[in-house]
Design an enzyme around this catalytic site. Structure first.
Site, PDB file in Angstrom:
ATOM      1  N   ASP A  22       3.419   2.300  -4.869  1.00 39.22           N
ATOM      2  CA  ASP A  22       2.286   2.864  -5.605  1.00 39.22           C
ATOM      3  C   ASP A  22       1.864   1.849  -6.657  1.00 39.22           C
ATOM      4  O   ASP A  22       2.685   1.443  -7.495  1.00 39.22           O
ATOM      5  CB  ASP A  22       2.695   4.181  -6.258  1.00 39.22           C
ATOM      6  CG  ASP A  22       1.539   4.888  -6.962  1.00 39.22           C
ATOM      7  OD1 ASP A  22       0.531   4.231  -7.260  1.00 39.22           O
ATOM      8  OD2 ASP A  22       1.670   6.094  -7.219  1.00 39.22           O
ATOM      9  N   HIS A  57     -13.307  -1.181  -8.357  1.00 41.67           N
ATOM     10  CA  HIS A  57     -14.507  -0.335  -8.370  1.00 41.67           C
ATOM     11  C   HIS A  57     -14.236   1.082  -7.872  1.00 41.67           C
ATOM     12  O   HIS A  57     -15.089   1.959  -8.014  1.00 41.67           O
ATOM     13  CB  HIS A  57     -15.658  -0.998  -7.607  1.00 41.67           C
ATOM     14  CG  HIS A  57     -15.585  -0.898  -6.114  1.00 41.67           C
ATOM     15  ND1 HIS A  57     -16.646  -1.252  -5.316  1.00 41.67           N
ATOM     16  CD2 HIS A  57     -14.614  -0.476  -5.269  1.00 41.67           C
ATOM     17  CE1 HIS A  57     -16.314  -1.052  -4.042  1.00 41.67           C
ATOM     18  NE2 HIS A  57     -15.099  -0.586  -3.999  1.00 41.67           N
ATOM     19  N   ASP A  96       0.847  -1.192   0.000  1.00 43.97           N
ATOM     20  CA  ASP A  96       0.000   0.000   0.000  1.00 43.97           C
ATOM     21  C   ASP A  96       0.881   1.240   0.000  1.00 43.97           C
ATOM     22  O   ASP A  96       2.113   1.150   0.027  1.00 43.97           O
ATOM     23  CB  ASP A  96      -0.958  -0.003   1.199  1.00 43.97           C
ATOM     24  CG  ASP A  96      -2.331   0.559   0.839  1.00 43.97           C
ATOM     25  OD1 ASP A  96      -2.365   1.625   0.180  1.00 43.97           O
ATOM     26  OD2 ASP A  96      -3.352  -0.041   1.199  1.00 43.97           O
ATOM     27  N   LYS A 120      -8.703  -6.524  -3.765  1.00 42.72           N
ATOM     28  CA  LYS A 120     -10.010  -6.528  -3.112  1.00 42.72           C
ATOM     29  C   LYS A 120     -10.542  -5.100  -3.000  1.00 42.72           C
ATOM     30  O   LYS A 120      -9.921  -4.235  -2.403  1.00 42.72           O
ATOM     31  CB  LYS A 120      -9.903  -7.152  -1.717  1.00 42.72           C
ATOM     32  CG  LYS A 120     -11.221  -7.261  -0.973  1.00 42.72           C
ATOM     33  CD  LYS A 120     -11.024  -8.022   0.345  1.00 42.72           C
ATOM     34  CE  LYS A 120     -12.321  -8.117   1.127  1.00 42.72           C
ATOM     35  NZ  LYS A 120     -12.680  -6.819   1.715  1.00 42.72           N
TER      36      LYS A 120
END
Length: 333
Positions: A216, A236, A186, A232
């Site tokens: 990144d 979206h 992350d 996960k």
């Protein structure tokens, strides 16, 4: 999780609260449907033809967003206020249901005004003041079905891309102890705030089984090589171009890697093709995403497959493990 449109009053556990959230999304859709007077525009449509989103917009509203209006209509099918006309052409024509006719502005029930009064954002803001009077607590979401539903144990190394504090990866390592190394990847500030690894410690995951790496996801040079990657609730949050860029970053990070093809697992809400009520939560979230972020959306399986193909991945399997969330498995071509 049971995806049927049941009342939160009749179910217990996590589904009770998720049901409340999903119903809230669809309340927003119903409010928008009423606020835009869509029922009035559909009231005189021919029952055997209906109207398309573009026809509802017409020539006098060129600034309307036809794609977003279509997504609103799709959610309103789940609500039961409109339905598709099965005309054998394109399934893009819509008509009102008997309940939908109650949302016309001149209906004697005044449901149109009732919805606009109580579902308005101002009403929600008023309700947000309740915590000042009453204290409440909520419990974190568990992805146990998602973690246990796929054989992640066949991989030696696995990266949770955008894994935040590592909650989901800790679950995966608990259910699949054969994995030799799990990596939480992350942004630097998130990794710095998560290195206490509370979720791993609480599940008694050995410290040599996991690590945190900062980087990144759009920069392939920062992404560690691995046998498999989990994305996960990542796609979206990004538009199509960004989602493809993330997939390409994973591919480029492993372009010189030897061994079996790298596998990716996309875990997201997937709009199903069967027109069943399994889509009602996902369609509600889809509209919420459109309001919160620029050009983000939930996708059908076909739309995910298009993204994968653009990035050079081969779709392998669809795992409808914990509807409305599903897992899509793919490998490098």
């Amino acid at each position: 999780m049971d995806s049927s449109p049941v009342s939160p009053f009749n179910i217990d556990g996590l589904p009770k609260f998720l049901s409340m959230v999903y119903h809230h999304f669809l309340e927003e859709a119903t409010f928008t449907f009423a606020e835009l007077d869509i029922a009035d525009r559909l009231a005189d449509a021919s029952p055997d033809r209906g109207l398309t989103a573009q026809e509802i917009i017409g020539d006098d509203r060129p600034q309307w967003n036809s794609d977003l209006l279509y997504r609103l209509l799709r959610a309103c099918i789940d609500i039961g206020i409109i339905e598709r006309v099965k005309n054998g052409v394109d399934n893009q024509h819509f008509v009102l249901t008997p309940s939908g006719r109650m949302l016309t502005s001149n209906h004697p029930s005044h449901v149109h005004d009732l919805v606009r009064l109580y579902f308005t954002p101002n009403s929600i803001i008023t309700g947000a003041q309740l915590p000042r009077l009453i204290r409440g607590e909520c419990k974190a979401y568990s992805g146990e079905k998602l973690a246990a539903g796929v054989d992640f144990g066949r991989y030696q190394t696995l990266v949770d891309l955008g894994g935040n504090r590592g909650t989901f990866l800790a679950l995966i390592l608990e259910y699949h102890p054969n994995i030799q190394q799990g990596i939480v990847f992350d942004l630097p500030n998130i990794v710095a705030a998560s290195k206490n690894a509370e979720d791993f410690k609480s599940r008694k995951i050995p410290t040599d089984k996991y690590t945190f790496i900062a980087g990144d996801m759009f920069d392939s040079s920062t992404i560690p090589q691995a046998d498999a990657y989990v994305l996960k609730s990542i796609c979206h949050d990004h538009n199509d171009e960004q989602a493809v860029a993330i997939l390409l970053s994973i591919r480029k990070a492993n372009e010189n890697r030897k061994g079996p093809p790298v596998t990716i697992f996309i875990i997201d809400h997937v709009i199903l093709d069967d027109e069943t009520m399994n889509n009602w939560q996902t369609n509600g979230i889809d509209l919420s995403l459109a309001c919160l972020f620029n050009n983000t959306r939930e996708r059908t399986l076909k739309e995910f497959q298009i993204l994968l193909e653009k990035a050079g991945f081969e779709f392998k399997k669809f795992h409808p493990i914990a509807l409305p969330r599903s897992t899509i498995e793919a490998i490098f071509v």
